[in-house]
Design a protein around this motif. Sequence first.
Motif: not given
Lengths: 254, 293
Positions: A12-23, A59-76
């Motif tokens: 369930n990964l959602n990524v926003f740059y400012g108001d723009l939802q890119v994922l 390191h991108v300005d004004e980025v917002r990430v929600d959701g999970e990215v699991l690497v070896d079962g751990e949410d990074i």
Amino acid sequence: MNDVRSHLSIRNLNVFYGDLQVLKNISLDIPDRKISVIIGPSGCGKTTLLKSMNRLLDHVDEVRVDGEVLVDGEDIYGPNVEVTRIRKKMGLLSQKPQVLPMSIYDNIAYGPRIHGHRDRKRLDFIVRNYLSAAGLWEEVKDRLHHPASRLSVGQQQRLCLARGLAVEPEIILGDEPTSALDPQSSQRIERRLVELKKDYTVVVVTHILRQARRIADYIVFLYLGELVEHGPAQDVFANPRDPRTRAYLTGEIS
Amino acid sequence: MRLLKEKAGRTVMFILTVLPTLLLVLMFFGLFRKSRAILALKSFGGLLFSSGWHPLRGEFGLFPFLIGTLWVTAVALVIAVPISLLMAVYLSEYAPRGFRDFAKPLIDLLSGIPSVIFGVWGVLVIVPLVGRIAPLFGRYSSGYSVLAGGIVLAVMIFPTIIHVALEVFSAIPFPLREASLSLGATRWETTRHVVLRKGSQGIIAACVLGLSRALGETMAVLMVVGNVPAAPKSVFDAGYPLPALIANNYGEILSVPLYDSALMLAALVLFIVVQTFNILARWFLVRAERRAE
């Protein structure tokens, strides 16, 4: 059953740059020890998806990430995660090779040194070992202490591959890794990636469909930030289920 | 007629362009010509390294002023370089964009403040401060000292250094930082091993530009260094830098023989030193640009 196991999963990964939802609500398991290729028209979020996997998005300005990215079962993206430890698990190849402003030797030794390797003999071994793995050793073994910037662009990209491998990652990420290279150098990189998949999980972003056909075991198709279709490469290429995938593969949308 | 106008306009603009370009050369020769009177009587080296400054007795040793200039400049650099580099690193590598966009213009504005205002600030704040801390180091100081001059100068040159350093850092492609970060390096490791190294030439250029500004700065320093024509023995002693010497004395007692010629020689020395550093800075900047490719 290696196919089912996955040490890289996205939930369930959602990524926003400012108001723009890119994922938009991406969920995906990246198969182990295969080459997964992310395809899609430019601006569809391919690179963003790739960079979300090792938190370079931080390191991108004004980025917002929600959701999970699991690497070896751990949410990074979890609260107590040490980002350097996550990144160490992944090697990155960028669009243009980015050699560090130091010698060929030091480029490779940079990662291991940061992670505490000081022993000269051990470093020598690492440098030789991974330059060989990237298919560069024979070309540079006599000038290891020359500035890396003097290498050709194709050699630089293989150096970057070796440098990424030297921190002993589990995963190799490639962001259009051949886009700055001539056909011959591109082919070399592709061949390396195919060879490396026996030991590593490889994720590559590309906008070159033919490249995807050549190297992909697994296809991830993004369109306007949406995960439209993903599956084993033969299936997706032979029988795309979604009309948008079909349109992209036939070149109607690009 | 139209063609004539075109031609005339072109010639006028050409002359207008050439004049300022030649100004540098003209000034050099002007200063040189004026200082020939004293150089005819005394050797250049002798003047530069003798420390007696007694115009009425015909002694014009520039050494105390040279040393004063070097001391004040050195103090300014020692203070300004580390602080400005850390600020530039913070702004370029750590600060969120909003803060950077806010802080950068403010820093640039500092360089637009007239130097006499820095001088006043120095007299009112820094001089008493130095006077008070000198005893802590076991020395007496009126406050009018090399240290005060150095501090005031440092504040004046840090906008220059920060500005140039920021330009240099922003010329370094972000993916290069990503390459380092993706190996598991921290921000600081990335800054130290990649950004600072890649930008080293540009950083040197930034410092040299700051240095040449410091060498030539007159007003603010003159107001706080004390202007005693003797080589300072510690940073708490008064000094007398070259620019202050020229500004304070030119036009005053020019009836003294050779006085104006000696001052012109001082100006010539200053001119050469500052221009040398400017050229050096430019050379480093060009190299930095080439390396950023």
